[in-house]
Design a protein around this motif. Structure first.
Motif, PDB file in Angstrom:
ATOM      1  N   TYR A   1      -7.779  61.729  -3.931  1.00 56.15           N
ATOM      2  CA  TYR A   1      -8.753  61.217  -2.961  1.00 56.15           C
ATOM      3  C   TYR A   1      -8.884  62.213  -1.815  1.00 56.15           C
ATOM      4  O   TYR A   1      -7.893  62.612  -1.214  1.00 56.15           O
ATOM      5  CB  TYR A   1      -8.314  59.856  -2.431  1.00 56.15           C
TER       6      TYR A   1
ATOM      7  N   VAL B   1     -13.521  48.594  -9.746  1.00 54.78           N
ATOM      8  CA  VAL B   1     -12.406  48.749  -8.809  1.00 54.78           C
ATOM      9  C   VAL B   1     -11.321  47.731  -9.153  1.00 54.78           C
ATOM     10  O   VAL B   1     -10.132  48.075  -9.239  1.00 54.78           O
ATOM     11  CB  VAL B   1     -12.876  48.566  -7.344  1.00 54.78           C
TER      12      VAL B   1
ATOM     13  N   ASN C   1      -9.594  48.688 -12.401  1.00 53.92           N
ATOM     14  CA  ASN C   1      -8.676  49.815 -12.197  1.00 53.92           C
ATOM     15  C   ASN C   1      -7.378  49.342 -11.556  1.00 53.92           C
ATOM     16  O   ASN C   1      -6.296  49.778 -11.937  1.00 53.92           O
ATOM     17  CB  ASN C   1      -9.318  50.894 -11.327  1.00 53.92           C
TER      18      ASN C   1
ATOM     19  N   ALA D   1     -13.183  54.534  -5.155  1.00 56.39           N
ATOM     20  CA  ALA D   1     -12.003  54.579  -4.292  1.00 56.39           C
ATOM     21  C   ALA D   1     -12.365  54.293  -2.840  1.00 56.39           C
ATOM     22  O   ALA D   1     -11.572  53.701  -2.106  1.00 56.39           O
ATOM     23  CB  ALA D   1     -11.325  55.945  -4.417  1.00 56.39           C
TER      24      ALA D   1
ATOM     25  N   TRP E   1      -4.704  57.035  -5.914  1.00 57.29           N
ATOM     26  CA  TRP E   1      -5.485  58.159  -6.457  1.00 57.29           C
ATOM     27  C   TRP E   1      -5.158  59.401  -5.632  1.00 57.29           C
ATOM     28  O   TRP E   1      -5.767  59.635  -4.595  1.00 57.29           O
ATOM     29  CB  TRP E   1      -6.971  57.833  -6.409  1.00 57.29           C
TER      30      TRP E   1
ATOM     31  N   TRP F   1     -11.028  56.764 -11.526  1.00 61.64           N
ATOM     32  CA  TRP F   1     -11.461  56.594 -10.135  1.00 61.64           C
ATOM     33  C   TRP F   1     -12.534  57.621  -9.838  1.00 61.64           C
ATOM     34  O   TRP F   1     -12.485  58.752 -10.312  1.00 61.64           O
ATOM     35  CB  TRP F   1     -10.286  56.808  -9.171  1.00 61.64           C
TER      36      TRP F   1
END
Length: 73
Positions: A60, A36, A39, A8, A57, A3
């Motif tokens: 983030y 994205v 993932n 994200a 994540w 990420w």
């Protein structure tokens, strides 16, 4: 699976809370980059409901990470 902040951020406006399948559907409908979607597909699916991007994540950055004291300037 990797990420980045840019990847994200494509999920910030997702309909939280959401399941893995709902997030994949949102990413496809919103035109998120293929990375994205890949993932999200690589995440283990245990029927889990994700409350926010931090559940996917943990690193983030939150709004507090970008705190700017306007009174200093």
């Amino acid at each position: 699976m990797y990420w980045t902040l840019e990847l994200a951020s494509k999920l910030e406006d997702a309909p939280w809370p959401a399941s893995k399948d709902e997030l994949i559907d949102y990413a496809q409908r919103s035109g998120a980059p293929l990375e994205v979607i890949e993932n999200l597909q690589e995440m283990e699916d245990e029927g889990e409901i994700y409350e926010s991007i931090e559940d996917i994540w943990p690193d983030y950055p939150s709004n507090e990470d970008f705190f700017f004291n306007e009174e200093e300037y």
